[in-house]
Design an enzyme around this catalytic site. Structure first.
Site, short mmCIF file in Angstrom:
data_model
loop_
_atom_site.label_atom_id
_atom_site.label_comp_id
_atom_site.label_asym_id
_atom_site.label_seq_id
_atom_site.Cartn_x
_atom_site.Cartn_y
_atom_site.Cartn_z
N SER A 162 39.87 59.14 -2.18
CA SER A 162 38.93 58.86 -3.21
C SER A 162 39.63 59.64 -4.61
O SER A 162 40.07 60.35 -4.56
CB SER A 162 37.61 59.79 -2.69
OG SER A 162 36.82 59.83 -3.95
N TYR B 90 33.81 67.02 0.55
CA TYR B 90 34.46 65.93 0.68
C TYR B 90 35.47 65.69 -0.45
O TYR B 90 36.83 65.26 0.11
CB TYR B 90 33.64 64.85 -0.08
CG TYR B 90 33.80 63.28 -0.02
CD1 TYR B 90 33.75 62.57 1.26
CD2 TYR B 90 34.13 62.74 -1.31
CE1 TYR B 90 34.22 61.15 0.91
CE2 TYR B 90 34.53 61.42 -1.26
CZ TYR B 90 34.60 60.66 -0.14
OH TYR B 90 34.89 59.47 -0.48
N1 NAP Z 1 32.34 53.64 -1.49
C1 NAP Z 1 32.89 54.23 -2.49
O1 NAP Z 1 32.64 54.30 -3.69
C2 NAP Z 1 34.15 55.13 -2.01
C3 NAP Z 1 34.68 55.78 -3.08
C4 NAP Z 1 35.79 56.64 -2.66
C5 NAP Z 1 36.13 56.65 -1.31
N2 NAP Z 1 35.64 56.04 -0.38
C6 NAP Z 1 36.22 56.16 1.00
O2 NAP Z 1 36.52 54.97 1.58
C7 NAP Z 1 36.43 55.17 2.83
C8 NAP Z 1 35.21 53.73 3.25
O3 NAP Z 1 34.01 54.05 2.90
P1 NAP Z 1 32.96 52.83 2.60
O4 NAP Z 1 32.43 53.05 1.29
O5 NAP Z 1 33.31 51.77 3.13
O6 NAP Z 1 31.92 53.75 3.91
P2 NAP Z 1 30.92 52.93 4.77
O7 NAP Z 1 30.87 51.36 4.32
O8 NAP Z 1 30.00 53.85 4.90
O9 NAP Z 1 32.00 52.91 6.06
C9 NAP Z 1 32.37 54.06 6.80
C10 NAP Z 1 33.05 53.71 7.91
O10 NAP Z 1 33.39 54.83 8.56
C11 NAP Z 1 32.98 54.83 10.11
N3 NAP Z 1 32.75 56.20 10.61
C12 NAP Z 1 31.94 57.33 9.80
N4 NAP Z 1 32.17 58.23 10.63
C13 NAP Z 1 32.71 58.04 11.68
C14 NAP Z 1 32.96 58.86 12.81
N5 NAP Z 1 32.79 59.97 13.05
N6 NAP Z 1 33.78 58.38 13.89
C15 NAP Z 1 34.28 56.94 13.73
N7 NAP Z 1 34.00 56.22 12.48
C16 NAP Z 1 33.40 56.67 11.80
C17 NAP Z 1 31.54 54.18 10.08
O11 NAP Z 1 31.11 53.52 11.29
P3 NAP Z 1 29.96 54.16 12.15
O12 NAP Z 1 29.09 54.94 11.14
O13 NAP Z 1 29.38 53.27 13.10
O14 NAP Z 1 30.81 55.40 12.99
C18 NAP Z 1 32.08 52.97 9.01
O15 NAP Z 1 32.60 51.79 9.69
C19 NAP Z 1 35.88 56.22 3.18
O16 NAP Z 1 36.82 57.31 3.76
C20 NAP Z 1 35.35 56.82 2.07
O17 NAP Z 1 35.53 58.20 1.66
C21 NAP Z 1 34.54 55.28 -0.67
#
Ligand code: NAP
Length: 259
Positions: free
Chosen positions: A151, A164
């Site tokens: 991130s 985080y």
């Molecule tokens: N969106 C942004 O702006 C952004 C910015 C910077 C970094 N990121 C990073 O990008 C990555 C993906 O984020 P996203 O925005 O795509 O989020 P998202 O749509 O909420 O997806 C998160 C994924 O992680 C899984 N997950 C969460 N907790 C888990 C657990 N305890 N065990 C197994 N699986 C788990 C969720 O599935 P379940 O809930 O079904 O387990 C889901 O598939 C993350 O690492 C996030 O920190 C995102």
């Protein structure tokens, strides 16, 4: 040589096996689709089974090879179950993408030990344990790709980074340590660094149109990220083409970090 053959030699993932944590939603789902369409057999790991089944069903309908494992990466037993379940599907992975992540958001001054522990378990310890499980085998086989999703909060404080931001900063250090250990054996370890991406993780921020517009204005491209923006970078880092790229943090953020 045709251009198709040349592109294939560089980027095709045909014959590779990939495991993508968090591959059932947002950025992880887009990366799963990209790796599968580039030829890899992909195993998706997350907790909610309906989302997992929908992700895999969509890919299978397009003729891709995909499978899913339901596991909670917040516990060590869950991580072990995820790893063994993934191997049962298509064998030992050549590509490991650690995309599962949570952002629980209390400011550092209000942070309880439970939030700290859960954040570190999912965002940092699971990628470490999966690296320990699969990195040595990749090194022995002479090819591997480990890709972590970090991130911008690994680099700067942003709307109460709390635990985080700490977990993501450490994840970038983990990538460098893994790169140091396994790059001599053909295993590259890198991170993709998102800026602000419109996914379910961000529902609170992304439902505020003024904040969304203000964040878009901070990029150079003039819009916030979409999950699909990660497809090309993920295929590149997973492919033969990136053999000399390791220990790096690659920003996929529309210029947010340098504006
Ligand atoms: N969106 C942004 O702006 C952004 C910015 C910077 C970094 N990121 C990073 O990008 C990555 C993906 O984020 P996203 O925005 O795509 O989020 P998202 O749509 O909420 O997806 C998160 C994924 O992680 C899984 N997950 C969460 N907790 C888990 C657990 N305890 N065990 C197994 N699986 C788990 C969720 O599935 P379940 O809930 O079904 O387990 C889901 O598939 C993350 O690492 C996030 O920190 C995102």
């Amino acid at each position: 040589m045709t251009s198709q053959a040349y592109l294939s030699e560089l980027f095709s993932l045909e014959g590779r096996v990939a495991m993508v944590t968090g591959g059932s939603s947002g950025i992880g789902r887009a990366i799963t689709g990209a790796l599968a369409r580039a030829g890899a057999s992909v195993v998706v790991v997350a907790r909610r089974e309906a989302e997992l089944a929908a992700t895999v069903g969509e890919l299978e309908a397009q003729g891709a090879r995909a499978a899913w494992v339901g596991a909670d990466l917040g516990t060590r037993d869950g991580v072990r179950a995820a790893a063994e379940g993934a191997v049962k599907a298509f064998g030992e992975p050549d590509i490991l993408v650690n995309c599962a992540g949570i952002n629980l958001r209390p400011p550092i001054g209000e942070l309880g030990e439970d939030v700290w522990d859960t954040t570190m378990a999912v965002n940092l310890e699971a990628p470490h344990l999966l690296g320990q499980r699969f990195g040595p085998g990749m090194a022995e086989r002479g090819f591997g790709r480990i890709i972590h999703i970090t991130s911008q909060q690994a680099h700067r404080a942003f709307v109460q980074s709390g635990a985080y931001g700490v977990s993501k900063g450490a994840l970038e250090s983990l990538a460098r340590s893994q790169a140091e250990a396994w790059s001599p054996y053909g295993v590259t370890c890198n991170t993709l660094v998102p800026g602000f991406v419109m996914t379910p993780l961000n529902t609170r921020l992304s439902s505020d149109p003024e904040k969304v517009a203000a964040l878009a204005a901070r990029t150079m491209i003039g819009r916030n990220g979409l999950a699909e923006d990660f497809a090309g970078a993920a295929v590149f880092l997973a492919s033969r083409a990136s053999a000399y790229v390791t220990g790096q943090s690659i920003f996929v953020d529309g210029g947010f970090s340098v504006h």
